[in-house]
Design an enzyme around this catalytic site. Sequence first.
Site, PDB file in Angstrom:
ATOM      1  N   HIS A  58      42.326  43.765  47.867  1.00 32.46           N
ATOM      2  CA  HIS A  58      41.513  42.813  46.860  1.00 32.46           C
ATOM      3  C   HIS A  58      42.144  43.522  46.093  1.00 32.46           C
ATOM      4  O   HIS A  58      42.123  42.707  44.916  1.00 32.46           O
ATOM      5  CB  HIS A  58      40.076  44.148  46.868  1.00 32.46           C
ATOM      6  CG  HIS A  58      38.656  43.341  46.076  1.00 32.46           C
ATOM      7  ND1 HIS A  58      38.448  42.319  46.539  1.00 32.46           N
ATOM      8  CD2 HIS A  58      39.237  43.567  44.728  1.00 32.46           C
ATOM      9  CE1 HIS A  58      37.474  42.011  45.285  1.00 32.46           C
ATOM     10  NE2 HIS A  58      38.405  42.615  44.436  1.00 32.46           N
ATOM     11  N   GLU A  59      42.930  44.657  45.236  1.00 31.52           N
ATOM     12  CA  GLU A  59      43.463  44.530  44.517  1.00 31.52           C
ATOM     13  C   GLU A  59      45.074  43.983  43.650  1.00 31.52           C
ATOM     14  O   GLU A  59      45.145  43.666  43.125  1.00 31.52           O
ATOM     15  CB  GLU A  59      43.249  46.043  43.456  1.00 31.52           C
ATOM     16  CG  GLU A  59      42.275  47.235  43.794  1.00 31.52           C
ATOM     17  CD  GLU A  59      40.837  45.812  42.856  1.00 31.52           C
ATOM     18  OE1 GLU A  59      41.618  45.525  42.054  1.00 31.52           O
ATOM     19  OE2 GLU A  59      39.505  46.669  43.025  1.00 31.52           O
ATOM     20  N   HIS A  62      44.184  40.395  42.889  1.00 29.92           N
ATOM     21  CA  HIS A  62      44.324  40.345  41.442  1.00 29.92           C
ATOM     22  C   HIS A  62      45.386  40.753  40.493  1.00 29.92           C
ATOM     23  O   HIS A  62      46.235  39.864  39.898  1.00 29.92           O
ATOM     24  CB  HIS A  62      43.443  41.175  40.865  1.00 29.92           C
ATOM     25  CG  HIS A  62      41.686  40.873  41.182  1.00 29.92           C
ATOM     26  ND1 HIS A  62      40.637  39.855  41.334  1.00 29.92           N
ATOM     27  CD2 HIS A  62      41.163  42.191  41.800  1.00 29.92           C
ATOM     28  CE1 HIS A  62      39.858  39.891  41.202  1.00 29.92           C
ATOM     29  NE2 HIS A  62      39.769  41.141  42.136  1.00 29.92           N
TER      30      HIS A  62
END
Length: 264
Positions: A58-59, A62
Amino acid sequence: MATAASRHHDRRISPVFLGIVAVMAVSGWAVWTGYAASPGVAVFLFVTAAWVVSLCLHEYAHARTALHSGDITVGAKGYLTLNPLKYTHALLSVVLPVIFVIMGGIGLPGGAVFIERGRIRSRWRNSLISAAGPLTNVLFAVVCTAPFWLDGLDGVPEDFRDALAFLALLQVSAAVLNFLPVPGLDGYGIIEPWLSHAARRQVEPFAPFGLLAVFGLLWIPEINQEFFRLIYAVLDVLGVSDVAAATGRALYQFWPDLTLTPQG
């Protein structure tokens, strides 16, 4: 100026992440084969490790999207190594989400990597950076539920099937929560570039409390019930029954039940 060698080092997959993947693989094998003396412990390790892997991805999503949108500083910050210890808020990104899973089976959105928004070239790219994280949870949910909606469960052990169902519940709940247009969550990050400067200034003081507000609302039984009704409806579309998800959660929580309980 960064050299080719330094750029390669900044993007090398961290041994910490590889260790988490190894725990996921070994515990997943133990769940599949029934090798573990306690299936609950094996399911706990498998789901927790897989959940942390998804948080890292997820990170990473980003950061990687930010890199291709103009913020070349994310590499030097270690965000491209998938090392959860490199996040700006490791407590918010990993520790608290894991605690929430242990407490009540909720896929709490993690914290955020620090993106230098001034380097991003357009509002569309800013929105895409925020959307990239929860879209990763959506993709993870699709992968976890693939055996269900592809009718590929023949030969899959029941414990492994139920563990996947519970992991899918976590991913769906994380995606839903993250897409909420609440300050501090990715949903607000998607719409923020399109708001006026005055509106952003008014909302800014509330950003640190957005996640806490969502968490507080989920403790209200009526809201908790409606939230999980939505999650189970999404899982049903993906072929996962609420019974499988609940059984997976029961296997995961092999200790006495805690307070924040999904209600269908």
